[in-house]
Enzyme design. Structure first.
Site: not given
Length: 321
Positions: A274, A189, A82-84, A153, A149-150, A124-126
């Site tokens: 966002g 991060l 994935a692009e993440s 997904k 992104y999200s 993902t949780d996103e």
């Protein structure tokens, strides 16, 4: 058992391959990766001479490459590819659509054609969007993605569900909270803070730094996927959370304190477009049904992560180039 691991040269994928071949040395693993900026075969250097491991360079969107692999009989796919990175999706969303949606559909279509024991979509949780200060995402929470992104997904998750409902493809979808640990690309991060602080560089923090994430040590994530692969009920979605909610500012301060660095390195910058305020995962389903629970507390996991980056300066300096 023969596993096709897509995106296996990336952060979570490479950790999963190492985990699985250590636990199941008789399994055969094929790693399909297009080696974009986040893919690094050095993550799997210790597997180079393992006869049960092989690497194939290629994109999951390429039907010919994927079909050639299936002609060798694949039992299970775990799709990490994935692009993440959210920031990149804001600048160039097209690439995220191509890989995360078209690529996933290509894997599903060929899986249906040749047959497979299980298709695991690592999500993902996103995809759930943003929470306020109360509550947790469950597997039945509505999808409300807020970034390209999200959204890509979430679209991939829905395709996986559709192939299950329409064609009877045996699938599982996993949705995890923020991972951290060895081999994570320095744009994320925790490694960004670590590598910047080690060089006494400014550490940028979006907005007020009070956005909350739940943190999951990558090896705990790997053990959860292992359980789902072997014991997960076909068609089910499983949330995987670490139970370690921290603000971004708390994460930064924790790392600076452990490195004996000054908080003067922190620089607040304009908030990301966002930017979701809070993610929090309810992982009670996988705990109750499969008996999974995280092994690593955040204090232990962050210490292990810091030690890895301290001992692997050549790796992350190369990744930053």
């Amino acid at each position: 058992m023969k596993l096709l691991i897509t995106g296996g040269a990336g952060f979570i994928g490479s950790n999963f391959i190492l985990y699985m071949l250590q636990k199941y040395p008789h399994y055969k693993i094929v790693n399909l990766d297009s080696l974009t900026y986040a893919g690094n075969l050095n993550n799997l250097k210790k597997m180079e001479n393992n006869q049960n491991y092989s690497f194939v360079y290629g994109d999951i969107s390429n039907p010919e490459i994927v079909e050639n692999l299936f002609q060798q009989k694949i039992d299970i796919i775990v799709n990490f590819a994935a692009e993440s990175h959210v920031d990149r999706s804001i600048v160039t969303p097209q690439k995220f659509i191509e890989t995360n949606i078209y690529g996933t559909n290509n894997l599903l279509f060929i899986s249906k054609k040749y047959g497979i024991d299980k298709f695991i979509q690592v999500s993902t949780d996103e995809v759930y969007g943003s929470l306020n200060n109360v509550g947790f995402f469950t597997e039945s929470s509505p999808l409300a993605p807020n970034s390209p992104y999200s959204a890509s997904k979430a679209a991939a998750d829905l395709l996986v569900r559709a192939y299950s409902e329409t064609f009877g493809l045996p699938v599982n979808i996993t949705r995890c909270s923020n991972n951290y640990g060895p081999h994570q690309h320095p744009e994320k991060l925790i490694p960004l803070v670590l590598t910047s602080a080690l060089k006494d560089n400014i550490i940028p923090i979006y907005g007020d730094g009070l956005n909350i994430r739940d943190w999951l040590y990558v090896e705990d994530h790997c053990s959860a996927i292992d359980l789902i692969l072997h014991q997960g009920k076909v068609g089910e979605i499983y949330n995987i959370g670490g139970g370690n909610e921290r603000t971004n500012l708390q994460i930064v301060n924790t790392i600076l304190k452990k490195l004996n660095k000054s908080t003067d390195l922190i620089s607040y910058i304009d908030d990301r477009l966002g930017h979701d305020r809070r993610y929090a995962i309810d992982s009670s389903k996988i705990r109750k049904e499969l008996g999974w629970k995280p092994v690593f507390t955040f204090d232990i996991g962050i210490r292990k992560t810091i030690d890895w980056y301290l001992n692997n300066k050549d790796w992350w300096e190369m990744e930053k180039k």
